[in-house]
Design a protein around this motif. Structure first.
Motif, PDB file in Angstrom:
ATOM      1  N   ILE B  11       0.854  -1.202   0.000  1.00 53.77           N
ATOM      2  CA  ILE B  11       0.000   0.000   0.000  1.00 53.77           C
ATOM      3  C   ILE B  11       0.887   1.248   0.000  1.00 53.77           C
ATOM      4  O   ILE B  11       0.626   2.208  -0.727  1.00 53.77           O
ATOM      5  CB  ILE B  11      -0.933   0.039   1.243  1.00 53.77           C
ATOM      6  CG1 ILE B  11      -1.832  -1.195   1.311  1.00 53.77           C
ATOM      7  CG2 ILE B  11      -1.801   1.283   1.224  1.00 53.77           C
ATOM      8  CD1 ILE B  11      -2.542  -1.331   2.666  1.00 53.77           C
ATOM      9  N   ALA B  12       1.934   1.233   0.813  1.00 56.50           N
ATOM     10  CA  ALA B  12       2.836   2.388   0.885  1.00 56.50           C
ATOM     11  C   ALA B  12       3.457   2.659  -0.492  1.00 56.50           C
ATOM     12  O   ALA B  12       3.584   3.802  -0.914  1.00 56.50           O
ATOM     13  CB  ALA B  12       3.921   2.154   1.921  1.00 56.50           C
ATOM     14  N   LYS B  13       3.787   1.584  -1.192  1.00 51.15           N
ATOM     15  CA  LYS B  13       4.364   1.717  -2.537  1.00 51.15           C
ATOM     16  C   LYS B  13       3.332   2.349  -3.477  1.00 51.15           C
ATOM     17  O   LYS B  13       3.635   3.279  -4.215  1.00 51.15           O
ATOM     18  CB  LYS B  13       4.789   0.320  -3.020  1.00 51.15           C
ATOM     19  CG  LYS B  13       5.656   0.313  -4.240  1.00 51.15           C
ATOM     20  CD  LYS B  13       7.093   0.661  -3.861  1.00 51.15           C
ATOM     21  CE  LYS B  13       7.891   1.021  -5.119  1.00 51.15           C
ATOM     22  NZ  LYS B  13       9.137   1.731  -4.788  1.00 51.15           N
ATOM     23  N   LEU B  14       2.090   1.819  -3.417  1.00 54.36           N
ATOM     24  CA  LEU B  14       1.023   2.360  -4.274  1.00 54.36           C
ATOM     25  C   LEU B  14       0.773   3.831  -3.956  1.00 54.36           C
ATOM     26  O   LEU B  14       0.483   4.629  -4.843  1.00 54.36           O
ATOM     27  CB  LEU B  14      -0.281   1.586  -4.058  1.00 54.36           C
ATOM     28  CG  LEU B  14      -0.379   0.185  -4.654  1.00 54.36           C
ATOM     29  CD1 LEU B  14      -1.665  -0.484  -4.174  1.00 54.36           C
ATOM     30  CD2 LEU B  14      -0.358   0.251  -6.180  1.00 54.36           C
ATOM     31  N   ALA B  15       0.878   4.196  -2.674  1.00 54.39           N
ATOM     32  CA  ALA B  15       0.596   5.563  -2.238  1.00 54.39           C
ATOM     33  C   ALA B  15       1.823   6.461  -2.397  1.00 54.39           C
ATOM     34  O   ALA B  15       1.749   7.655  -2.101  1.00 54.39           O
ATOM     35  CB  ALA B  15       0.121   5.570  -0.784  1.00 54.39           C
ATOM     36  N   ARG B  16       2.929   5.878  -2.826  1.00 51.95           N
ATOM     37  CA  ARG B  16       4.177   6.638  -3.005  1.00 51.95           C
ATOM     38  C   ARG B  16       4.575   7.361  -1.711  1.00 51.95           C
ATOM     39  O   ARG B  16       4.850   8.559  -1.708  1.00 51.95           O
ATOM     40  CB  ARG B  16       4.049   7.663  -4.137  1.00 51.95           C
ATOM     41  CG  ARG B  16       3.786   7.082  -5.501  1.00 51.95           C
ATOM     42  CD  ARG B  16       5.027   6.425  -6.092  1.00 51.95           C
ATOM     43  NE  ARG B  16       4.797   5.955  -7.446  1.00 51.95           N
ATOM     44  CZ  ARG B  16       4.334   4.734  -7.753  1.00 51.95           C
ATOM     45  NH1 ARG B  16       4.054   3.863  -6.801  1.00 51.95           N
ATOM     46  NH2 ARG B  16       4.168   4.388  -9.019  1.00 51.95           N
ATOM     47  N   ILE B  17       4.549   6.584  -0.614  1.00 55.67           N
ATOM     48  CA  ILE B  17       4.990   7.134   0.665  1.00 55.67           C
ATOM     49  C   ILE B  17       6.105   6.236   1.197  1.00 55.67           C
ATOM     50  O   ILE B  17       5.902   5.019   1.329  1.00 55.67           O
ATOM     51  CB  ILE B  17       3.829   7.187   1.694  1.00 55.67           C
ATOM     52  CG1 ILE B  17       2.753   8.161   1.226  1.00 55.67           C
ATOM     53  CG2 ILE B  17       4.344   7.592   3.078  1.00 55.67           C
ATOM     54  CD1 ILE B  17       1.522   8.200   2.120  1.00 55.67           C
ATOM     55  N   ARG B  18       7.262   6.801   1.478  1.00 55.44           N
ATOM     56  CA  ARG B  18       8.344   6.007   2.071  1.00 55.44           C
ATOM     57  C   ARG B  18       7.990   5.723   3.528  1.00 55.44           C
ATOM     58  O   ARG B  18       7.700   6.644   4.293  1.00 55.44           O
ATOM     59  CB  ARG B  18       9.674   6.752   1.981  1.00 55.44           C
ATOM     60  CG  ARG B  18      10.823   5.973   2.633  1.00 55.44           C
ATOM     61  CD  ARG B  18      12.151   6.611   2.366  1.00 55.44           C
ATOM     62  NE  ARG B  18      12.459   6.566   0.922  1.00 55.44           N
ATOM     63  CZ  ARG B  18      13.478   7.234   0.378  1.00 55.44           C
ATOM     64  NH1 ARG B  18      14.252   7.983   1.121  1.00 55.44           N
ATOM     65  NH2 ARG B  18      13.691   7.145  -0.919  1.00 55.44           N
TER      66      ARG B  18
END
Lengths: 492, 95
Positions: B11-18
């Motif tokens: 999900i973090a990858k999809l949301a582009r959040i490190r």
């Protein structure tokens, strides 16, 4: 009486009679904003701009060209874009952002002569119920519990706006309400907060959180003052495709004081065991006041009420995850790792720029919209939203307005309720239904808790019937005769 | 339905959040808490209920298909962390 003790209507009348100049009124409020700095209600103070605007107001008053808000000093929630004036949304990710345009609502306030005192603190991207998620630190409520010196939250997300008005730093303020962010802080700080019908006030130029739920609206210390502000803020705007093209009435004229024959609904689902007894007592008192004013009280059922918050916590994060995709380090604000590849730059920028609650909501939103979960979560929540709107539609067959408490508690201390996000979400249990159904709703102070804190009463009305909501609120306000003052009042 | 650490990372990858490892661990619990609470929507029978698309019933306004805005590129890039000649500058996308 010092100018900061005037109501907005009182200041307007004093200016018209030339008993006071706009400069004097603004100087008094600029000094009050300075005196209230310990509250941290403002992210940015704009005293020079305020005095320039006041001088222009005095010139227009002298020429007989005064607008409806001429010379009235206001606080603007720092979610409204203001041309050339830093706008942060309470987030580090908008660092350095100076809009090159003005939001429609604030441009209408300036058109009508209002004066900008500064940009008010808020929960980051308006996500919160305590103002604790702001990247610029918490706001302190000007109220304190009796015999208890702990600092209390002003509610949220429009906590700075509410604290500024309650502490007599501003005659009014703008807020935004996505799940209760105007009404809950109004309840916590003993003032009036109004969320108009969806589409009544333009969202253009207001930093988006959840577009189908975001409502701009006013804060003030009286119902009349709220009516005056709403008239200037409202109106059709071609730049917001959800703005509705209906005439804006003279809301002040709606305050006739005559409620005879009105039917007021009291929904049983808003009676919760977990709520302190004082909240029920104030609600019951409100019912009595309306009976005495000639209203018919009708017991109601809004059967889907308990599903409103869970539906909200699918829909709002889903919309937020989409809206906040724009903060990518390219067009404005923060950029991290600009020397790395594009995706790494996006991830580093968003990882550093967003606070914990904002990240949590973007992730929830991303999850519920992702392949395989869209129907189970997002579509399900939108169906429940239809059921909640239908509850109200059925209610309007029987009643003209609905009376409930505003919030399930009085203001709590800074640091309380911080461990569990869901506990904080429950703060919006009575307010969120009006966002899901797009209906106008107001909170006004109804009485005090056992430890001396303000408790709000909420009135919900039919779509585009802010007039009835204001009319009933005006009568309740007079009956309540709420005279209690916060512990901190600027300049005293 | 509940999420595990791999789902949180996805999900973090999809949301582009490190998201750092320690943070990912605590997000598992927090997101599951919220999702478990949201599950109660499943109690409701929504068979045949239309998902809400617009809270205010209105016909959308139509306008003439004409250019009504624009012509100020300097305003558009004024807040960019990096810009050149009226364009946004981003890190290299293709090696």
């Amino acid at each position: 009486m010092t100018p900061t003790d005037l109501t907005l209507a009182g200041a307007r009348d004093a200016l018209a009679k030339k008993q006071l100049s706009a400069r004097e009124l603004t100087e008094a409020h600029v000094a009050a904003v300075e005196a209230a700095r310990p509250l941290n209600a403002f992210i940015l103070e704009t005293p020079e701009q305020a005095l320039e605007m006041a001088a222009a107001s005095d010139a227009r008053i002298a020429k007989g060209e005064a607008g409806p808000l001429e010379g009235i000093p206001l606080a603007i929630k720092d979610l409204y874009c203001t041309r050339g004036v830093a706008t942060t949304a309470g987030s580090r990710i908008l660092e350095g952002f100076r809009p090159t345009y003005e939001s429609t609502v604030t441009s209408q306030l300036w058109r009508d002569g209002a004066v900008l005192l500064g940009k008010a603190n808020l929960d980051e991207f308006a996500m919160g119920s305590s103002n604790m998620t702001s990247a610029f630190g918490p706001v302190e409520n000007p109220w304190k519990r009796k015999g208890d010196n702990r600092k209390l939250v002003p509610g949220g997300s429009s906590g700075g706006s509410a604290a500024a008005v309650a502490a007599r730093c501003a005659l009014g303020a703008t807020g935004t309400d996505t799940g209760g962010s105007i009404r809950q802080p109004a309840s916590f700080t003993g003032i009036v907060g109004l969320k108009p019908t969806y589409g009544r006030c333009s969202r253009w130029g207001v930093v988006a959180f959840a577009s189908s739920l975001d409502h701009p609206g006013p804060f003030a210390r009286t119902v009349r003052d709220s009516a005056i502000l709403l008239r200037s803020m409202a109106g059709y705007d071609p730049k917001d495709s959800t703005s509705v093209d209906v005439p804006v009435p003279d809301y002040e004229a709606a305050l006739t004081g005559d409620l005879r024959g009105l039917r007021i609904g009291v929904p049983k689902e808003y009676r919760l065991d977990s709520v302190p007894e004082a909240i029920d007592r104030v609600w019951q008192q409100g019912i009595e006041w309306l009976k005495q004013a000639g209203c018919e009280i009708v017991e109601l059922s809004l059967p889907h009420t308990r599903y409103a918050l869970p539906a909200y916590y699918v829909i709002a994060p889903a919309e937020a995850s989409s809206n906040l995709a724009r903060y990518d380090g390219v067009r404005y604000g923060l950029r991290q790792a600009g020397d790395q590849a594009l995706t790494e730059m996006y991830e580093a920028t968003r990882g550093a720029g967003f606070g914990e609650e904002v990240k949590r909501r973007i992730m929830i939103g991303t999850y519920v919209l992702s392949a395989g979960y869209y129907d189970a979560y997002y579509n399900k929540a939108r169906k429940v939203r239809t059921l909640i709107a239908n509850d109200f539609r059925a209610a309007w067959e029987k009643v003209d307005a609905i009376l409930t408490p505003t919030a399930p508690s009085a203001a709590f201390a800074i640091g309380e309720k911080m461990d569990d996000p869901v506990a904080m979400y429950l703060m919006d249990v009575f307010t969120v239904t009006a966002n899901l159904a797009g209906l106008p709703a107001i909170s006004l102070p109804g009485g005090l808790s056992t430890d001396g804190l303000p408790l709000g009463l909420q009135l919900i009305g039919r779509a585009f019937d802010e007039e009835t909501v204001l009319r009933v609120a005006g009568v309740l306000e007079e009956a309540a005769g709420f005279q209690a003052e916060p512990d901190f009042v600027a300049g005293r | 339905m509940s999420v595990d650490i791999d789902t949180v990372r996805r999900i973090a990858k999809l949301a582009r959040i490190r998201v750092e490892d320690a943070q990912a661990e605590s997000l598992v619990g927090e997101l599951n808490n919220i999702l478990a609470w949201v599950e109660q929507l499943g109690e409701l029978d929504t068979e045949g209920v239309a998902p809400m698309t617009s809270v205010v019933e209105q016909k959308l306004h139509l306008r003439a298909d004409a250019v009504t805005d624009g012509g100020y590129p300097e305003d558009i890039v004024a807040n960019a962390p990096q810009s050149a000649h009226g364009f946004f500058v981003v890190p290299k996308v293709v090696e």
